[in-house]
Motif scaffolding. Structure first.
Motif, PDB file in Angstrom:
ATOM      1  N   SER A 103      29.175  -7.603  28.339  1.00 44.66           N
ATOM      2  CA  SER A 103      28.506  -7.406  27.047  1.00 44.66           C
ATOM      3  C   SER A 103      29.475  -7.021  25.941  1.00 44.66           C
ATOM      4  O   SER A 103      29.060  -6.834  24.798  1.00 44.66           O
ATOM      5  CB  SER A 103      27.421  -6.329  27.185  1.00 44.66           C
ATOM      6  N   ASP A 163      33.912 -14.300  25.209  1.00 38.61           N
ATOM      7  CA  ASP A 163      32.571 -14.644  24.749  1.00 38.61           C
ATOM      8  C   ASP A 163      31.548 -14.006  25.673  1.00 38.61           C
ATOM      9  O   ASP A 163      31.801 -13.811  26.865  1.00 38.61           O
ATOM     10  CB  ASP A 163      32.372 -16.164  24.748  1.00 38.61           C
ATOM     11  N   PRO A 165      28.411 -14.239  27.959  1.00 42.84           N
ATOM     12  CA  PRO A 165      27.720 -15.332  28.672  1.00 42.84           C
ATOM     13  C   PRO A 165      26.242 -15.397  28.311  1.00 42.84           C
ATOM     14  O   PRO A 165      25.637 -14.394  27.901  1.00 42.84           O
ATOM     15  CB  PRO A 165      27.930 -14.970  30.147  1.00 42.84           C
ATOM     16  N   ASP A 166      25.649 -16.579  28.500  1.00 45.05           N
ATOM     17  CA  ASP A 166      24.273 -16.781  28.037  1.00 45.05           C
ATOM     18  C   ASP A 166      23.203 -16.186  28.955  1.00 45.05           C
ATOM     19  O   ASP A 166      22.021 -16.241  28.631  1.00 45.05           O
ATOM     20  CB  ASP A 166      23.992 -18.276  27.813  1.00 45.05           C
ATOM     21  N   TYR A 167      23.592 -15.614  30.084  1.00 48.08           N
ATOM     22  CA  TYR A 167      22.588 -14.960  30.932  1.00 48.08           C
ATOM     23  C   TYR A 167      22.365 -13.510  30.521  1.00 48.08           C
ATOM     24  O   TYR A 167      21.591 -12.792  31.146  1.00 48.08           O
ATOM     25  CB  TYR A 167      22.965 -15.052  32.413  1.00 48.08           C
ATOM     26  N   GLU A 169      21.381 -11.038  27.103  1.00 50.20           N
ATOM     27  CA  GLU A 169      20.895 -10.943  25.728  1.00 50.20           C
ATOM     28  C   GLU A 169      21.482  -9.652  25.150  1.00 50.20           C
ATOM     29  O   GLU A 169      21.075  -8.558  25.542  1.00 50.20           O
ATOM     30  CB  GLU A 169      19.371 -10.904  25.705  1.00 50.20           C
ATOM     31  N   SER A 180      18.949 -11.585  31.553  1.00 41.55           N
ATOM     32  CA  SER A 180      17.825 -12.522  31.483  1.00 41.55           C
ATOM     33  C   SER A 180      17.651 -13.339  32.756  1.00 41.55           C
ATOM     34  O   SER A 180      16.562 -13.824  33.044  1.00 41.55           O
ATOM     35  CB  SER A 180      17.997 -13.464  30.287  1.00 41.55           C
ATOM     36  N   ASP A 187      28.143 -20.261  35.716  1.00 43.78           N
ATOM     37  CA  ASP A 187      27.744 -19.556  34.494  1.00 43.78           C
ATOM     38  C   ASP A 187      28.729 -18.442  34.116  1.00 43.78           C
ATOM     39  O   ASP A 187      28.756 -18.007  32.972  1.00 43.78           O
ATOM     40  CB  ASP A 187      26.362 -18.906  34.659  1.00 43.78           C
TER      41      ASP A 187
END
Length: 205
Positions: A103, A163, A165-167, A169, A180, A187
């Protein structure tokens, strides 16, 4: 804090890979193992050697977990239905210190372990001081208000090295994060190639 954590640059050099992708890694200047004989040519690894190297690399990445902790995660992964290697990655990424690092609340995974241990993080409003605490889908991880202005945190937030990661929020204004979904190997933004399948082969010998 163990000597191996204090000498984490040596982990990079011993494995001959910049496993955290840090710009300050000694491998960026000198591509060799530590020691006076580090420049010697290394012979090709055997199958066992490749499996051992894969285990050392993955275990070292997560703040150099103890062998007992890492093996326990493997055993749990092997008992679940489906791919053992994918389950292993999922369990590693659900550690609270890993979530804090992903995060971008702190600059390194070693800092994340210490950050959690010192009580700077809460899960669903409750303070948690165990770095290995397993985060569940939907859990809300938050940096304590008094800790949000620490130089360590401010440095990590401004860093453009990684960056999110998209898992996850993540709200970097409120310094909160939510898992999430459980990530798959593809991933996870590892700076180097991880081979959990070789880790499984190592333990299943």
């Amino acid at each position: 804090m163990t000597k191996r954590i204090r000498a984490k640059h040596k982990i990079d050099r011993r494995l001959t890979e910049n496993i955290w992708g840090r710009p300050k890694s000694p491998l960026n200047k000198r591509q060799s193992r530590p020691g006076q004989h580090g420049e010697r040519r290394v012979s090709k690894l055997s199958d066992f050697g490749q499996q051992l190297r894969a285990k050392q690399k993955l275990k070292g990445y997560y703040a150099n977990l103890s062998e007992r902790q890492f093996h326990r995660l493997y055993v749990e992964s092997s008992r679940a239905k489906g791919s053992t290697s994918e389950h292993l990655i999922g369990l590693l990424e659900r550690r609270l210190d890993a979530i804090v690092y992903r995060s971008k609340f702190v600059p390194t995974v070693f800092a994340a372990r210490q950050f959690v241990s010192h009580g700077h993080v809460s899960v669903n409003g409750q303070r948690v001081t165990v770095p290995s605490y397993r985060v569940r889908i939907g859990d809300v991880i938050e940096v304590k208000e008094k800790s949000r202005q620490l130089p360590l945190v401010l440095e990590a937030i401004k860093s453009a090295e990684r960056d999110i990661p998209d898992y996850l929020e993540v709200d970097q204004n409120k310094l909160t994060a939510k898992l999430s979904r459980v990530p798959a190997l593809s991933d996870v933004p590892y700076p180097v190639t991880m081979e959990p399948n070789l880790v499984v082969e190592f333990y299943s010998r």
